[in-house]
Design a protein around this motif. Structure first.
Motif, mmCIF file in Angstrom:
data_model
loop_
_atom_site.group_PDB
_atom_site.id
_atom_site.type_symbol
_atom_site.label_atom_id
_atom_site.label_comp_id
_atom_site.label_asym_id
_atom_site.label_seq_id
_atom_site.Cartn_x
_atom_site.Cartn_y
_atom_site.Cartn_z
ATOM 1 N N LEU B 430 11.127 10.370 -8.772
ATOM 2 C CA LEU B 430 10.106 9.793 -7.733
ATOM 3 C C LEU B 430 10.210 8.148 -7.579
ATOM 4 O O LEU B 430 9.163 7.776 -6.529
ATOM 5 C CB LEU B 430 9.306 10.715 -6.510
ATOM 6 C CG LEU B 430 9.955 11.837 -6.693
ATOM 7 C CD1 LEU B 430 9.129 12.472 -5.831
ATOM 8 C CD2 LEU B 430 10.832 11.998 -5.890
ATOM 9 N N PHE B 433 12.387 4.552 -4.774
ATOM 10 C CA PHE B 433 12.489 4.616 -3.245
ATOM 11 C C PHE B 433 13.583 5.831 -2.803
ATOM 12 O O PHE B 433 13.321 7.027 -1.570
ATOM 13 C CB PHE B 433 12.050 3.486 -2.749
ATOM 14 C CG PHE B 433 12.128 3.630 -1.635
ATOM 15 C CD1 PHE B 433 10.566 4.286 -1.060
ATOM 16 C CD2 PHE B 433 12.238 3.738 -0.228
ATOM 17 C CE1 PHE B 433 10.079 4.146 0.604
ATOM 18 C CE2 PHE B 433 12.415 3.138 0.926
ATOM 19 C CZ PHE B 433 11.080 4.119 1.511
ATOM 20 N N LEU B 436 12.170 9.580 -3.292
ATOM 21 C CA LEU B 436 11.340 9.608 -2.468
ATOM 22 C C LEU B 436 11.959 10.186 -1.292
ATOM 23 O O LEU B 436 11.550 11.514 0.008
ATOM 24 C CB LEU B 436 10.208 8.924 -2.221
ATOM 25 C CG LEU B 436 9.048 9.557 -1.623
ATOM 26 C CD1 LEU B 436 8.129 10.159 -2.440
ATOM 27 C CD2 LEU B 436 8.116 7.970 -1.616
ATOM 28 N N GLU B 437 12.970 9.242 -0.796
ATOM 29 C CA GLU B 437 13.277 9.523 1.231
ATOM 30 C C GLU B 437 13.981 10.779 1.348
ATOM 31 O O GLU B 437 13.797 11.354 1.832
ATOM 32 C CB GLU B 437 13.907 8.107 1.074
ATOM 33 C CG GLU B 437 13.409 6.972 1.421
ATOM 34 C CD GLU B 437 14.524 6.277 2.066
ATOM 35 O OE1 GLU B 437 14.136 5.434 3.163
ATOM 36 O OE2 GLU B 437 15.292 5.588 1.588
ATOM 37 N N ASP B 440 11.869 13.534 1.400
ATOM 38 C CA ASP B 440 11.000 13.542 2.591
ATOM 39 C C ASP B 440 11.637 13.912 3.506
ATOM 40 O O ASP B 440 11.412 15.561 4.613
ATOM 41 C CB ASP B 440 10.661 11.921 2.631
ATOM 42 C CG ASP B 440 9.728 12.254 3.717
ATOM 43 O OD1 ASP B 440 8.953 12.850 4.465
ATOM 44 O OD2 ASP B 440 10.140 11.772 5.311
ATOM 45 N N ARG B 444 11.669 17.860 5.892
ATOM 46 C CA ARG B 444 11.484 17.927 7.036
ATOM 47 C C ARG B 444 12.493 18.824 7.416
ATOM 48 O O ARG B 444 12.661 19.874 8.232
ATOM 49 C CB ARG B 444 11.873 16.715 7.152
ATOM 50 C CG ARG B 444 10.246 15.771 7.375
ATOM 51 C CD ARG B 444 10.709 13.954 8.119
ATOM 52 N NE ARG B 444 9.797 13.415 7.418
ATOM 53 C CZ ARG B 444 8.807 13.671 7.829
ATOM 54 N NH1 ARG B 444 8.309 14.340 9.049
ATOM 55 N NH2 ARG B 444 7.608 12.562 7.445
ATOM 56 N N ASN B 462 -2.461 14.092 -9.604
ATOM 57 C CA ASN B 462 -2.353 13.260 -9.998
ATOM 58 C C ASN B 462 -2.093 11.847 -8.265
ATOM 59 O O ASN B 462 -1.023 12.179 -8.179
ATOM 60 C CB ASN B 462 -1.566 12.720 -10.567
ATOM 61 C CG ASN B 462 -1.136 11.989 -11.255
ATOM 62 O OD1 ASN B 462 -2.217 11.097 -11.103
ATOM 63 N ND2 ASN B 462 -0.357 11.627 -12.589
ATOM 64 N N PRO B 463 -2.939 11.644 -8.238
ATOM 65 C CA PRO B 463 -3.293 10.533 -6.966
ATOM 66 C C PRO B 463 -1.908 9.177 -7.508
ATOM 67 O O PRO B 463 -1.403 9.092 -6.555
ATOM 68 C CB PRO B 463 -4.606 9.635 -7.165
ATOM 69 C CG PRO B 463 -5.030 9.761 -8.513
ATOM 70 C CD PRO B 463 -4.592 11.038 -9.093
ATOM 71 N N ALA B 464 -1.455 8.800 -8.665
ATOM 72 C CA ALA B 464 -0.502 7.584 -9.021
ATOM 73 C C ALA B 464 0.967 8.639 -8.959
ATOM 74 O O ALA B 464 2.000 7.805 -8.683
ATOM 75 C CB ALA B 464 -0.584 7.386 -10.574
ATOM 76 N N TYR B 465 1.087 9.568 -8.377
ATOM 77 C CA TYR B 465 2.499 10.287 -8.244
ATOM 78 C C TYR B 465 3.283 9.597 -6.306
ATOM 79 O O TYR B 465 2.389 10.295 -5.676
ATOM 80 C CB TYR B 465 2.671 12.395 -7.815
ATOM 81 C CG TYR B 465 2.668 12.324 -9.617
ATOM 82 C CD1 TYR B 465 2.178 11.676 -10.611
ATOM 83 C CD2 TYR B 465 2.742 14.208 -9.998
ATOM 84 C CE1 TYR B 465 2.680 12.710 -11.953
ATOM 85 C CE2 TYR B 465 2.790 14.323 -10.531
ATOM 86 C CZ TYR B 465 2.861 14.245 -12.362
ATOM 87 O OH TYR B 465 2.923 14.604 -13.250
ATOM 88 N N SER B 466 3.976 9.384 -6.401
ATOM 89 C CA SER B 466 4.863 9.297 -5.470
ATOM 90 C C SER B 466 4.640 10.820 -4.695
ATOM 91 O O SER B 466 4.943 10.725 -2.794
ATOM 92 C CB SER B 466 6.036 9.339 -5.431
ATOM 93 O OG SER B 466 6.329 7.454 -6.539
ATOM 94 N N ARG B 469 1.742 10.961 -2.927
ATOM 95 C CA ARG B 469 1.567 9.851 -1.640
ATOM 96 C C ARG B 469 2.332 10.244 -0.845
ATOM 97 O O ARG B 469 1.677 9.987 0.547
ATOM 98 C CB ARG B 469 2.339 8.630 -2.133
ATOM 99 C CG ARG B 469 1.927 6.847 -1.226
ATOM 100 C CD ARG B 469 2.474 6.094 -1.727
ATOM 101 N NE ARG B 469 2.600 5.006 -0.738
ATOM 102 C CZ ARG B 469 2.787 3.837 -1.226
ATOM 103 N NH1 ARG B 469 2.915 2.766 -2.621
ATOM 104 N NH2 ARG B 469 3.005 2.463 -0.762
ATOM 105 N N LEU B 470 3.152 10.659 -0.670
ATOM 106 C CA LEU B 470 3.970 11.314 0.792
ATOM 107 C C LEU B 470 3.557 12.292 1.175
ATOM 108 O O LEU B 470 3.396 12.879 2.283
ATOM 109 C CB LEU B 470 5.316 11.987 -0.064
ATOM 110 C CG LEU B 470 6.408 12.071 1.474
ATOM 111 C CD1 LEU B 470 6.917 11.178 1.786
ATOM 112 C CD2 LEU B 470 7.951 12.915 0.272
ATOM 113 N N GLU B 473 0.603 10.800 3.162
ATOM 114 C CA GLU B 473 1.490 10.751 4.579
ATOM 115 C C GLU B 473 1.722 11.054 5.703
ATOM 116 O O GLU B 473 1.558 11.511 6.473
ATOM 117 C CB GLU B 473 3.108 10.168 4.115
ATOM 118 C CG GLU B 473 3.257 7.927 3.931
ATOM 119 C CD GLU B 473 4.164 7.855 3.048
ATOM 120 O OE1 GLU B 473 4.900 8.269 4.462
ATOM 121 O OE2 GLU B 473 4.824 7.548 2.530
#
Ligand SMILES: [Fe+3]
Ligand SMILES: [Mg+2]
Ligand SMILES: [Zn+2]
Ligand SMILES: [Zn+2]
Lengths: 340, 748
Positions: B430, B433, B436-437, B440, B444, B462-466, B469-470, B473
């Motif tokens: 991830l 990008f 990661l998309e 996502d 969905r 882990n807050p540094a993982y993408s 973050r997703l 979001e």
């Protein structure tokens, strides 16, 4: 400690301590810019339609003297640059110096001299100040707080627009790399350093630039704490879009890259103290770069672009040479392991 | 007196011709009754008649491999006087959607039609039937009907339409088959050069085969994405491919025409043969055969080769015209980026000289699955084609729907509904990008397909993982609450859910790195897990991790950390082990690392980092060009090694003993073997001592290192058999299952 390092943690604590407690109406002077928006400085509208630009920052750096400059120079340049990055012309400064008991007089003398020499060269008046001594051990040698004051015809509130080109004036990360090297004890004597800090006021760049292209500059910032990564992440968020940066085009000195590489730090997170990052209308971006080069900033260049996005707003993406798209995370103060 | 049975079957029973198959069988036995879809992957069958007793046996034993059965329940009931057997229309109010079928390798019947030569399907590269062919990769939306798939771009010819609409004409394989097609109406192949210009060729497949044989690199569009084909027997070709892909040593998969060809490259036993020929058709890592015709550059430094068999007619036709009958078939991607699924992407790669493209659109990217054997048991390294998105049943139910975001590297997400955990296909790393998309988008899509409304969200601590973050979001968008799970706790729960353990258990969670609750990098953990809580009973001794993630990228840094931890700052040893030379920055970097080891910014208990340290110290590997490379090479180096006698309380002491023996000239293969086996014994001792103390029956092993043969062997030599996940990867590709299972334990 990571809460003061300028990364995600700093914004968390500022949010908690101040922003949530303050009523909206008291976060700024009506018609101006204040705590309501994260930028380099604050602005107060004046009767003649111009703005009074004000900024404050406390400078502490260990060691106080480093190749390329010292804390005096840093304190003067830092606040001058913050005024500039909001579109202001720096006019005056106030200072407050706190020295640690036992700090040699010569040290203080050198620091103040260099502080004043910057003001003199820039034609910025020192209109007030304060000096205190604190008991030994209560601070690290010296802290200089400066208030920068300027006037702007038009303020640059950092909100990049769709299509804006991201322009960088110079190599990034030099200052951060030098300080890190000294702090880590990775050089015995500073003279051995091949690198020096880029600390300097950017008046000669920003004043003519704003005069000529002010309306086309949609964001301006000096990438200090948190480096370029911090600026771009802030902007991607503020603009509600995505910033795509070409990895190849990023100006990083090889010495900085290789040293940072040995520490496991991406140079894009290292501070610069004499560089500007701009978001410029694409119609004039190339012209602006040329103009900057004409002002003596030979390394100025376009490094990327801001794009509006429907999804995943706030991401900064690094386009690699091979064609990959890496995510450039906002800086964090503490190291968090990620690689499996 | 006629008997009657009511049968409930769950599994992959939709989209694989199950109902026509049942009807034809019932007709053959002269039975009355019905079959109907109940939703949720369940089918109800009612049969009555003289021979109804034979029905279930015949159904289960004679069925095509594509029909995967999870559970069967049959009860004898009173006959109702049904004469004919009918396929009942599934009721509109079917609540839970059925399992979305995975992509299936071409079946033997279809292959026979292709190779047989004549008719509408002779040499037809896209031949498929009810029991085989693409499914998940072509589904746009549910239900699985032709108009909802990529096949909608290809209107059926008259003959196909007749087969489709009549059981008599179409038979069980073509009647009602949504992907029905033939030469006259199906997708078309085009051969392109590297600039995207069409290349004239009478038969694009023969031409592509000729080009590969000539030493050219050819991208070929498969079911879930593009492969890069190249001769595997030619060092020059493989070296050129490595250069173009910027992939210095990560192993390439080899596609072999058939079992016999595969057997020339690797040792294929019964279990391996079964996997290789299964409709899932994964890449299987198998021991290299001496004198294998494959170039050593295909998988440098490793004792296994990744081999798989063709899974479409196109691949069969292509390979049968290449003299070797085997070739590299590696995924067409930029290093670290998702595999290409369209022409534009693959042309931009700049890797292939030619592209064999076709116009059946790939809706979902699906990578090849990868399986290996660990301690004799098949384990998944990558769960993609053939496996995803088959759900995994959890021993506990979720009260409400949930979405899990997994970890960050080699990862997958999951959607949970009831007791079903639907993992996405392998997504990848991830920090890309595009990956990661993909995560996502796939989440969905699954959430919609399985009607996971107002889901609870769960991600790694882990807050540094993408992925973290997703997850945040989504939380903002859906106004949903976020639950976080510690990485190894999730590994433990994933293993437990996979093997069906619900009561308190003991887990050995071993991997590269996960963020611990104390901010350190965990990865060698013995956990006691009870409900949603865990106790960190033991862990590998903390060792500094100089440079944080950099220590993972440059294994010699970990060797320094271990060396100084055990022997103190001894630069003589650094010199004798040539460690400075194994760092890109040489001595200067070693000094920087040494300074950091004295005042560490972060500590680690990771098994992965221990293996890295050993690999670098023994000179086995000191570069990491792909995930886990030093550890994988260390495992390969242990092949044929034996256990050296030594005593070590923990892994630091073990490292010290190994270095002493190494400097006295011990054999590297024995040292490599001992490092891993002994580590397994240390972990095993901690695990079973605790299990006994806590009165716990189950010991599970999870985490990316759980696939290591020697560690598992060492552990089991102390503990007896431990449970390894089999339906999901033990590594971060399975962690989303553990995250969902955590919510189930919380009562969410
Ligand atoms: Fe893990
Ligand atoms: Mg600004
Ligand atoms: Zn078939
Ligand atoms: Zn047809």
């Amino acid at each position: 400690l990571s809460h003061g390092s300028g990364g995600v943690e700093t914004s968390e604590i500022v949010e908690k301590l101040f922003l949530r407690r303050l009523p909206e109406g008291l976060k700024k002077v009506a018609g101006g810019l204040g705590l309501d928006f994260p930028d380099d400085a604050a602005a107060i509208p004046m009767a003649d339609g111009r703005y009074l630009v004000v900024t404050v920052d406390a400078y502490t750096v260990n060691p106080p003297f480093f190749p390329g400059g010292d804390i005096g120079m840093l304190a003067a340049s830092g606040s001058i640059n913050d005024v500039l990055m909001l579109g202001g012309r720096p006019l005056a400064m106030l200072d407050s110096i706190i020295a640690e008991e036992g700090l040699p007089y010569e040290t203080l003398d050198r620091v103040v001299k260099s502080f004043l020499s910057v003001l003199e060269a820039e034609g910025v008046a020192l209109i007030g100040g304060d000096f205190k001594v604190m008991p030994k051990g209560q601070l690290d040698k010296i802290v200089i707080t400066t208030v920068g004051i300027g006037v702007a015809d038009r303020i640059i509130v950092d909100k990049p627009r769709h299509g804006d080109k991201i322009v960088v004036s110079d190599f990034v990360g030099d200052h951060g790399a030098v300080i890190l090297m000294l702090q880590m004890g990775d050089v015995d004597k500073p003279e051995q350093l091949q690198l020096k800090s880029d600390v300097k006021p950017l008046t000669k760049l920003m004043v003519p630039l704003v005069e000529k292209y002010g309306e086309y500059i949609h964001a301006a910032r000096d990438p200090t704490r948190g480096g370029l990564a911090m600026v771009l992440n802030d902007w991607a968020k503020a603009g509600g879009g995505v910033i795509v940066v070409e990895e190849e085009s990023l100006p990083v000195r090889p010495e900085v890259a290789s040293y940072a590489g040995m520490l496991g730090i991406d140079p894009l997170y290292l501070a610069s103290e004499g560089a500007a990052v701009l978001a410029v209308d694409p119609a004039v971006a190339e012209e602006v770069v040329k103009f900057m080069r004409g002002l003596g900033f030979q390394n100025a260049r376009v490094v990327g672009e801001f794009r509006e996005a429907r999804q995943h707003r706030g991401y900064v993406l690094l386009k690699t040479v091979a064609g990959g798209l890496r995510i450039l995370e906002p800086p964090r103060g503490d190291i968090v392991p990620r690689i499996c | 007196m006629p008997k009657a049975y009511l049968i409930h079957i769950s599994g992959i029973v939709q989209g694989v011709g199950f109902r026509p198959y049942v009807k034809i069988l019932a007709d053959r036995l002269g039975l009355g009754g019905y079959v109907k879809n109940l939703g949720g992957g369940e089918v109800e069958i009612y049969v009555e008649g003289e021979r109804s007793g034979e029905f279930l046996d015949a159904l289960l034993n004679g069925r095509p491999k594509a029909i995967y059965i999870e559970e069967v329940k049959a009860v004898e009931v009173e006959p109702r006087g049904a004469r004919a057997f009918v396929i009942e229309k599934s009721s509109e109010e079917v609540q839970t959607p059925s399992m979305i079928p995975p992509d299936l390798a071409i079946c033997e019947d279809c292959l026979r039609e292709v190779l047989g030569g004549g008719g509408r399907r002779g040499r037809y590269p896209f031949n498929s039937c009810s029991f085989c062919g693409p499914r998940f990769s072509v589904i746009r939306r549910l239900p699985y009907d032709r108009e909802n798939t990529s096949w909608s771009a290809f209107p059926m010819c008259e003959e196909c339409a007749r087969e489709y609409s009549s059981a008599e004409v179409g038979g069980v394989r073509r009647f009602f088959y949504q992907g029905i097609s033939c030469r006259n109406d199906g997708p078309r192949l085009t051969l392109l050069d590297s600039a995207g210009r069409p290349v004239e060729a009478e038969d694009p497949i023969s031409e592509a085969a000729r080009l590969v044989e000539e030493g050219r690199i050819v991208a070929v569009k498969g079911v879930g994405g593009f492969h890069i084909f190249a001769l595997a027997s030619d060092d020059g070709v493989v070296a050129e491919l490595r250069r173009r892909k910027r992939r210095p040593s990560q192993p390439f998969a080899v596609m072999a025409l058939d079992l016999e060809t595969a057997g020339r490259l690797v040792v294929v036993d019964g279990a391996a043969a079964e996997l290789l020929t299964s409709p899932r058709r994964p890449v299987v890592l198998l021991p290299k055969r001496d004198g294998s015709p494959a170039s050593p550059l295909v998988s440098p430094g490793l004792d296994r080769e990744g081999v798989f068999l063709p899974y479409t007619a196109l691949h069969y036709l292509l390979l049968s015209e290449i003299r070797d009958r085997f070739a590299i078939a590696t995924s067409g991607n930029i290093h670290g980026e998702p595999m290409c699924t369209d022409r534009r992407c693959v042309l931009r790669l700049g890797v292939a000289d030619y592209v064999l493209d076709h116009d059946l659109e790939i809706v979902h990217r699906v990578d090849d699955s990868v399986v290996r054997f660990t301690a004799g048991r098949p384990v998944l390294l990558r769960r993609g084609r053939g496996y995803a998105p088959v759900w995994v049943k959890m021993p506990l139910r979720l009260g409400r729907a949930a979405v899990a975001f997994g970890a960050d590297l080699q990862t997958a997400g999951a959607v949970g509904v009831g007791d079903k955990a639907v993992l996405t296909q392998y997504i990848g790393d991830l920090d890309s990008f595009r990956a990661l998309e993909d995560l996502d988008r796939e989440l969905r899509w699954l959430a919609q397909a399985y009607r996971a409304e107002a889901p609870a969200l769960v991600c790694d601590l882990n807050p540094a993982y993408s992925s973290h973050r997703l997850c945040r979001e989504w939380a903002g968008e859906l106004n949903a609450e976020v639950y976080t799970v510690q990485h190894h706790h999730a590994h433990a729960l994933a293993a437990a859910a996979d093997v069906g353990v619900a009561e308190p258990f003991l887990a050995v969670a071993i991997d590269g790195v996960g963020l611990g609750e104390d901010g350190a990098a965990w990865g060698g953990e013995v956990l006691y897990v009870e409900g949603p809580r865990y106790e960190r009973v033991r862990h590998l001794t903390y060792v500094p991790m100089p440079g944080g993630d950099l220590a993972a990228v440059r294994p010699a840094r970990m060797a320094l950390a271990y060396l100084f931890k055990h022997f103190g700052e001894d630069w003589g040893l650094v010199e004798r082990l040539k460690l400075a030379g194994r760092l890109p920055g040489g001595l200067a970097e070693a000094q920087i690392a040494a300074r950091e080891i004295k005042s560490p910014r972060i500590y680690t208990s990771s098994v992965g980092r221990f293996l890295d340290a050993v690999a670098a110290a023994l000179g086995v590997a000191w570069e990491r060009t792909y995930e886990g490379e030093p550890a994988i090479r260390l495992e390969a180096a242990a092949s044929g090694g034996r256990l050296l006698q030594l005593d070590a309380e923990d892994q630091v002491e073990l490292f010290g003993r190994l270095v002493e023996l190494y400097l006295r000239g011990a054999d590297v293969k024995d040292l490599a073997y001992t490092a891993q086996y002994k580590l397994g014994q240390i972990l095993g001792k901690w695990a079973c001592e605790t299990a006994e103390r806590k009165g716990v029956r189950h010991i599970v092993v999870g985490g990316g290192v759980a696939v290591n043969d020697y560690i598992i062997a060492g552990l089991e030599s102390v503990c007896g058999r431990a449970a390894l996940p089999s339906k999901t990867p033990p590594g971060d590709g399975g962690i989303a299952l553990g995250q969902l299972y955590y919510l189930a334990h919380l009562g969410i």
